[in-house]
Write a protein that holds these residues in place. Structure first.
Motif, PDB file in Angstrom:
ATOM      1  N   HIS A   1       0.862  -1.317  -0.010  1.00  0.00           N
ATOM      2  CA  HIS A   1       0.118   0.216   0.167  1.00  0.00           C
ATOM      3  C   HIS A   1       0.856   1.334  -0.370  1.00  0.00           C
TER       4      HIS A   1
ATOM      5  N   THR B   1      -9.135  -3.277   1.970  1.00  0.00           N
ATOM      6  CA  THR B   1      -9.867  -2.942   0.277  1.00  0.00           C
ATOM      7  C   THR B   1     -10.355  -1.530   0.808  1.00  0.00           C
ATOM      8  N   HIS B   2     -11.714  -1.582   1.657  1.00  0.00           N
ATOM      9  CA  HIS B   2     -12.510  -0.532   2.378  1.00  0.00           C
ATOM     10  C   HIS B   2     -11.415   0.511   2.947  1.00  0.00           C
TER      11      HIS B   2
ATOM     12  N   PHE C   1      -8.435   0.787   2.297  1.00  0.00           N
ATOM     13  CA  PHE C   1      -7.838   1.711   1.124  1.00  0.00           C
ATOM     14  C   PHE C   1      -8.262   2.187   0.287  1.00  0.00           C
ATOM     15  N   ASN C   2      -9.315   1.962  -0.212  1.00  0.00           N
ATOM     16  CA  ASN C   2     -10.156   2.711  -0.615  1.00  0.00           C
ATOM     17  C   ASN C   2     -10.478   4.056  -0.594  1.00  0.00           C
ATOM     18  N   TYR C   3     -10.833   3.861   1.020  1.00  0.00           N
ATOM     19  CA  TYR C   3     -11.347   5.295   2.001  1.00  0.00           C
ATOM     20  C   TYR C   3     -10.325   6.458   1.727  1.00  0.00           C
TER      21      TYR C   3
ATOM     22  N   ARG D   1      -7.304   6.377  -0.161  1.00  0.00           N
ATOM     23  CA  ARG D   1      -7.019   7.505  -1.770  1.00  0.00           C
ATOM     24  C   ARG D   1      -8.380   8.010  -1.966  1.00  0.00           C
ATOM     25  N   GLU D   2      -9.297   7.920  -1.491  1.00  0.00           N
ATOM     26  CA  GLU D   2     -10.734   8.568  -2.428  1.00  0.00           C
ATOM     27  C   GLU D   2     -10.866   9.979  -1.478  1.00  0.00           C
TER      28      GLU D   2
END
Length: 93
Positions: free
Chosen positions: A17, A42-43, A45-47, A49-50
């Motif tokens: 990551h 995954t959640h 990571f996406n949180y 990044r977003e």
């Protein structure tokens, strides 16, 4: 990645990551929880990044109906620790 403890519990850990300026995560769980750990990582990571969120030791986060806490790696550092790894604890589900 999985690391098995002598007591039968398992450390689930993300790797790589840091390439995306996101911390790696480690979760102490039971055998058979790999999908749950992967979904959680995954959640997170996406949180991060977003929303450009910053997660660090001592922080908490609400992910859906789960309250999470983040701590430093305190065991198996040679396997779990990377440039930045946060141990994730579920406070509720």
């Amino acid at each position: 990645v999985k690391f098995f403890r002598p007591d039968g519990r398992v450390w689930y850990c993300s790797k790589g990551h840091e390439r995306f300026n996101v911390p790696n995560y480690a979760l102490l769980g039971e055998k058979g929880q790999a999908k749950q750990a992967l979904d959680l990582f995954t959640h997170l990571f996406n949180y991060v990044r977003e929303y450009n969120a910053v997660l660090d030791v001592g922080h908490t986060a609400q992910l859906g109906d789960m309250a999470l806490a983040f701590d430093a790696v305190t065991e198996y550092q040679e396997f779990l620790d990377s440039p930045k790894t946060l141990v994730v604890s579920m406070l509720s589900s």
